[in-house]
Design a protein around this motif. Structure first.
Motif, PDB file in Angstrom:
ATOM      1  N   ASP A 149     -11.617  -2.366   4.078  1.00  0.00           N
ATOM      2  CA  ASP A 149     -12.129  -3.391   4.982  1.00  0.00           C
ATOM      3  C   ASP A 149     -12.670  -2.741   6.248  1.00  0.00           C
ATOM      4  O   ASP A 149     -13.683  -3.158   6.795  1.00  0.00           O
ATOM      5  CB  ASP A 149     -11.013  -4.368   5.364  1.00  0.00           C
ATOM      6  N   GLN A 150     -11.971  -1.726   6.704  1.00  0.00           N
ATOM      7  CA  GLN A 150     -12.435  -0.973   7.876  1.00  0.00           C
ATOM      8  C   GLN A 150     -13.824  -0.407   7.602  1.00  0.00           C
ATOM      9  O   GLN A 150     -14.700  -0.450   8.435  1.00  0.00           O
ATOM     10  CB  GLN A 150     -11.481   0.193   8.153  1.00  0.00           C
ATOM     11  N   ARG A 195      -6.698  -1.788   2.124  1.00  0.00           N
ATOM     12  CA  ARG A 195      -7.263  -2.419   3.325  1.00  0.00           C
ATOM     13  C   ARG A 195      -8.091  -1.489   4.193  1.00  0.00           C
ATOM     14  O   ARG A 195      -8.835  -1.931   5.048  1.00  0.00           O
ATOM     15  CB  ARG A 195      -6.147  -3.062   4.153  1.00  0.00           C
ATOM     16  N   GLU A 196      -7.933  -0.204   3.975  1.00  0.00           N
ATOM     17  CA  GLU A 196      -8.792   0.710   4.721  1.00  0.00           C
ATOM     18  C   GLU A 196     -10.259   0.475   4.361  1.00  0.00           C
ATOM     19  O   GLU A 196     -11.153   0.759   5.136  1.00  0.00           O
ATOM     20  CB  GLU A 196      -8.391   2.154   4.403  1.00  0.00           C
TER      21      GLU A 196
END
Lengths: 212, 826
Positions: free
Chosen positions: A75-76, A72-73
């Motif tokens: 997505d950042q 999910r990093e």
């Protein structure tokens, strides 16, 4: 040279940086290793700073933009990417980059699997041992660090840019990344980075850094 | 007094063998049969194993009159030992007793490298006694239904408890004992320990904090072994170097002693020292070929086992070893023990001495070989210590959160734990009696959410909550945990193996990194040619023995001189001008004269400080004689306090006698001492924590903490490249966590460990208080004094600076360029 551990190539209006290792912290956490999550925002703050300061046309990542599998990093990172739609972004792949197939379209980043030649420069993730003619290679991968020693046996170890006869090595840009002391040849230039300042070091003789 | 049936059977067997029970064995029998737990204090080779095993058998016979008939076996006794190497010997002894009395017991050994099949067989048909290390015990806890295995347990014996006591393995043992007591509250717990200064505390750690004191006893054997200490003296003190650590100069004095005795153990303090001694002995005494062996912790287990076996059989004349042979099987053939270099503590010296003279009543003789001139004084001091029987304490470790984290995850892997139950259980241990609710909540958070607040991107995955049970459900997390369990953290090392595949041992990565293919190095007493590194393995082949190979260095903690031994040194120095009845002091006279000529020899009411200048810079030497760790702390403290007065950068070095502060500018220390209380204990803790070193030390301690608590994953064979994506250096983790989560308990623990173990804060405080009562004498030698020299040449240095990083870098870049050539800019 930027003290945020990147190079701004003025003629081409391009930012060069290497070894962000995005997703490294999450990768660790996913495996049950509790590295503080908030460390990951540091990378994006510095990226923003650089772009605000230089207003570039292009950003070139010289490998290891990501650390491992998707998490999910990313997505950042994606959110960050969307903040700068007019900036062209390219990546020369590194050993840590395991990119999904839809990566180009999703992230709007062009991929160069091994190298990219622009003008006199060859951009590649791994530093070279042999060169084609008089090319000048700009790479990353090793996370170069210089160990400086002086009188009364004092020393300091800090990340650095390395400029040799035929190649340059960028320091690792990422927040949660380590470093390796490098060997320096005669007439090489090394620029140490510490606390957002640059310190050029110039040498006439070779120095083998012992990993202190 | 009438004997119980069990006692009768035992005493018949004893008599049939022509033996007699010693008093302490009788006492242990009585206490055990009375249902007590306790601690048995008896030296190795005195019959301590039987002292406990015979009562166990007696009780079994009393409870089972039909004891000779085989019933379905069940696990009754756990016998915990610190070393696997010990288990074979104990097993032999226990089997011997069982066969002698026709008791149909099986005596099993549980080890990490058993196959799954063997392990299952052991669970299905449990032996009555299981010999096990603390690590293997915890591996049981990581299995579901481990409670079933332990439900019939009657007693646990912890052998060589003094060895485990002050280590994290001891903490792991405490946790294991507490867990077993939860499963069976009537469990008897017995420890066996050599003499240490804090036996009561040692008992307390075994039985926990809520144990009824009437139900526990300490039994001391009255057997006192006679120990004789003799130093190997050079003909002239000039024959000994002023600094050094090898002691090889005295080889020709040592060898006649070795030649005279049947078997000799020669103890050195480091692994590389054993390699060097082995080479010198082989080169200079070729006639001993085949009868000399070496033994240290980096050698392959098979090689070590071979050495131990041949030692046992009396086939070796000389074994050169490190603390790897401090413990272990009774090596009866050993007649002589030699200690090369400082023994650091009286108890360790005695333990080594005890490796010889196993016959009852025999005198243990131990020789001391100094490695540099001043060290010779330790010979007298060891003799003083042995004579006055001043034995050091072994202080148990408390609040080791890393071990607790590992244990919590272990239980979560092994079927899960309930919050309240576990909290109650661990608070009964000595180690965690002071843990508070906040800490406990943090630990639970750490293993479930990763310690930091959850945010949208978080995918932390370790322990999950299922109702009131904490469990690990992810199979990979569970597997990784099982593979990384244990509290012994090895250095980053490479395997050394022949191209043909045979494994020889381990060396450090940094050593191999400097080698080129074709280079030759000495290892395991052989010359090996380096070929290549593949994965984490260095491939080698045998090289000609004529070549001089480089000798690897292994990083290892350097043990400080104990405070007891330091006391004796200060005492002896005080009288060094006068007492020439001791041969060591007589030999040292010329050196003492020189020290007096250039500087001074402090008496016990004085603190000596020397200042001098060399081309390296300005040196300050201070000699508290308090052991290197206290000196490390004191050096940082004084450096910090000076740096508060003016911006300055120090590089520091120390040994067991004193420390050095080196700078590139001159300091008027005499004036400073008058104006500032540099040695004050006021704000001690604060000043230590502010000194750069506390952070650096904590960082080093954090390596172990991070590995034990599962933050560093070392990888394992067959995992391929992606496993490496999970590797980060502990110092990087330390930085990141310190920045984002300063309250992290494991970071706090690293600081606490640095304070307790690295700086010996308590001892530092006492030393400073002593210094306050002493007169400071400052001398300005023009050449470094004999005291100063060994400190000055130490290359392992620490730094402390109050200059701004910017200024330091600018200065260093300038100096670095000057030294390395460039003057003009391109």
């Amino acid at each position: 040279m930027l003290p945020q551990k990147a190079i701004y190539w003025r003629e081409a209006e391009t930012i060069l940086l290497s070894d962000l290792h995005i997703g490294k912290i999450s990768h660790f956490r996913k495996a049950g290793i509790p590295v503080p999550q908030n460390g990951s925002t540091d990378n994006f703050n510095r990226l923003d700073e650089i772009i605000a300061a230089t207003n570039p046309k292009q950003v070139l990542f010289v490998g290891d933009l990501f650390h491992s599998d998707i998490n999910r990093e990313w997505d950042q990172f994606c959110a960050w990417r969307k903040k700068y739609p007019s900036v062209k972004m390219d990546i020369v792949l590194g050993n840590h980059d395991y990119l999904p197939e839809d990566f180009c379209s999703n992230y709007q980043i062009d991929i160069y699997p091994t190298e990219l030649v622009i003008g006199p420069f060859t951009f590649a993730h791994h530093p070279r041992e042999e060169f084609n003619g008089d090319e000048y290679v700009i790479s990353g991968h090793v996370h170069p660090v210089i160990a400086l020693s002086g009188m009364a046996r004092q020393y300091v170890k800090t990340p650095c840019f390395y400029f040799g006869e035929q190649q340059a090595i960028l320091p690792s840009f990422g927040y949660f990344t380590g470093g390796y002391a490098i060997d320096i040849q005669e007439n090489d230039t090394v620029i140490a980075v510490a606390e957002k300042k640059l310190y050029p070091v110039q040498l006439r003789i070779a120095v083998t850094s012992l990993g202190v | 007094m009438t004997l119980t049936k069990g006692e009768k059977v035992i005493s018949d067997w004893i008599a049939a063998n022509g033996w007699e029970l010693a008093d302490f064995q009788r006492d242990t029998m009585a206490a055990y049969l009375a249902g007590k737990s306790g601690l048995l204090n008896a030296p190795t080779g005195s019959g301590k194993t039987y002292a406990l095993f015979l009562p166990i058998l007696a009780k079994f016979i009393n409870d089972n009159p039909d004891y000779q008939n085989q019933k379905k076996s069940k696990l009754r006794i756990l016998w915990i030992t610190p070393l696997r190497a010990l288990t074979k010997d104990i097993q032999r002894n226990l089997i011997n007793a069982c066969t002698g009395m026709n008791i149909p017991w099986k005596i099993g050994i549980r080890t990490g490298d058993m196959s799954a099949k063997e392990k299952n067989a052991q669970i299905k048909e449990a032996p009555e006694v299981l010999l096990i290390t603390p690590e293997s015990l915890h591996l049981f806890f990581a299995q579901k239904d481990h409670e079933e295995m332990f439900k019939n347990l009657e007693a646990i014996v912890v052998d060589e408890w003094h060895e485990l006591l002050s280590t994290k393995r001891g903490v792991a043992t405490e946790l294991g004992l507490a867990h077993m007591r939860t499963l069976n509250p009537d469990l008897l717990v017995w420890g066996i320990s050599a003499t240490i200064g804090n036996l009561e505390q040692a008992l307390q750690t075994l039985i926990g904090t809520k144990f009824n004191p009437d139900k526990a006893v300490i039994i001391r054997s009255t057997i006192i072994k006679k120990v004789e200490v003799e130093s190997i003296l050079p003909d002239h003190i000039e024959k000994l170097p002023w600094a050094g650590y090898l002691g090889i100069n005295l080889l020709d004095k040592v060898m006649p002693i070795i030649m005279k005795s049947k078997t000799t153990l020669l103890f050195t303090n480091t692994r590389s020292q054993t390699e060097i001694w082995f080479r010198f002995v082989s080169e200079n005494y070729p006639e001993l070929a085949g009868q000399v062996a070496l033994h240290h912790g980096s050698l392959d287990r098979e090689i070590r086992a071979w050495v131990e076996e041949n030692l046992h059989l009396g086939k070796l004349k000389l074994v050169i070893c490190t603390s790897s042979l401090d413990l272990g099987v009774d090596f009866r053939p050993v007649e002589t023990v030699i200690q090369v270099g400082s023994a650091k503590s009286i108890s360790r010296f005695l333990q080594r001495a005890g490796r010889s003279g196993h016959r009852p009543g025999a005198v243990s003789k131990i020789y001391f070989v100094p490695t540099h001139a001043i060290e010779l004084i330790e010979g007298v001091c060891l003799r003083d210590g042995v004579k006055q029987n001043k034995i050091e304490e072994r202080v148990p470790i408390i609040q080791a959160f890393d071990v607790l984290v590992q244990y919590m995850v272990t239980l979560a892997v092994g079927g899960g734990f309930k919050e309240d139950e576990l909290f109650r259980e661990i608070r009964l241990t000595y180690s965690y009696q002071l843990i508070n609710d906040d800490e406990w909540k943090w630990l639970l958070g750490f293993i479930t959410t990763g310690g930091t607040t959850l945010d949208a991107y978080d995918e932390f995955n370790r322990v999950e909550r299922e109702g009131d049970l904490f469990v690990v459900k992810n199979k990979r997390v569970a597997m990784r945990h099982r593979l990384s369990m244990g509290t012994i953290v090895s250095d980053a090392s490479l395997k050394v193996q022949y191209v043909s595949g045979k494994y020889i041992g381990n060396v450090e990565e940094s050593f191999i990194a400097r080698m080129n293919p074709g280079d030759v190095f000495s290892f395991a007493g052989m010359n090996l040619e380096f070929i290549r590194v593949r994965e984490m393995t260095a491939h080698v082949r045998k090289a000609s023995p004529k070549k001089k190979g480089i000798i690897p260095r292994w990083a290892g903690g350097r043990i400080p001189l104990s405070s007891q031994l330091s006391d004796f040194i200060r005492e002896r120095l005080s009288g060094s001008g006068y007492d020439v009845r001791e041969p060591e002091l007589a030999t040292l006279q010329p050196l003492f004269d020189l020290q007096r000529e250039r500087s001074e020899i402090p008496n016990k009411n004085q603190l000596l400080i020397e200042q001098c200048r060399t081309k390296e810079g300005y040196h300050i030497f201070i000699y508290p004689f308090e052991g290197r760790l206290v000196h490390e702390g004191m050096a940082a403290l004084i450096a910090y306090r000076v740096s508060k007065i003016r911006p300055i950068t120090f590089s520091m070095a120390m040994n067991d006698y004193g420390f050095e502060l080196l700078t590139d500018v001159e300091i008027a220390l005499e004036d400073m001492l008058q104006e500032h209380a540099l040695f004050s204990t006021e704000d001690l803790l604060l000043d230590i924590q502010r000194s750069v070193n506390a952070t650096e030390m904590a960082k080093r301690k954090f390596r172990e903490v991070a590995a034990i608590s599962g933050m560093i994953f070392q990888g394992y064979p067959g995992q391929g490249i992606k496993a490496r994506h999970l590797q980060a250096s502990s110092s990087l983790l330390f930085d990141v966590i310190s920045e984002h989560e300063p309250k992290n308990l494991l970071i706090r623990q690293a600081y606490q460990e640095a304070l307790d173990q690295q700086l010996e804060e308590r001892r530092l405080r006492m030393a400073l208080e002593r210094i306050r009562t002493q007169d400071v004498i400052i001398r300005y030698p023009t050449t470094p004094s004999p005291f100063a020299f060994p400190i000055m040449v130490d290359r392992l240095r620490e730094q402390l600076s109050s200059e701004k990083l910017e200024d330091r870098l600018t200065k260093l870049v300038r100096q670095f360029e000057q030294v390395n050539g460039a003057t003009d800019k391109k």
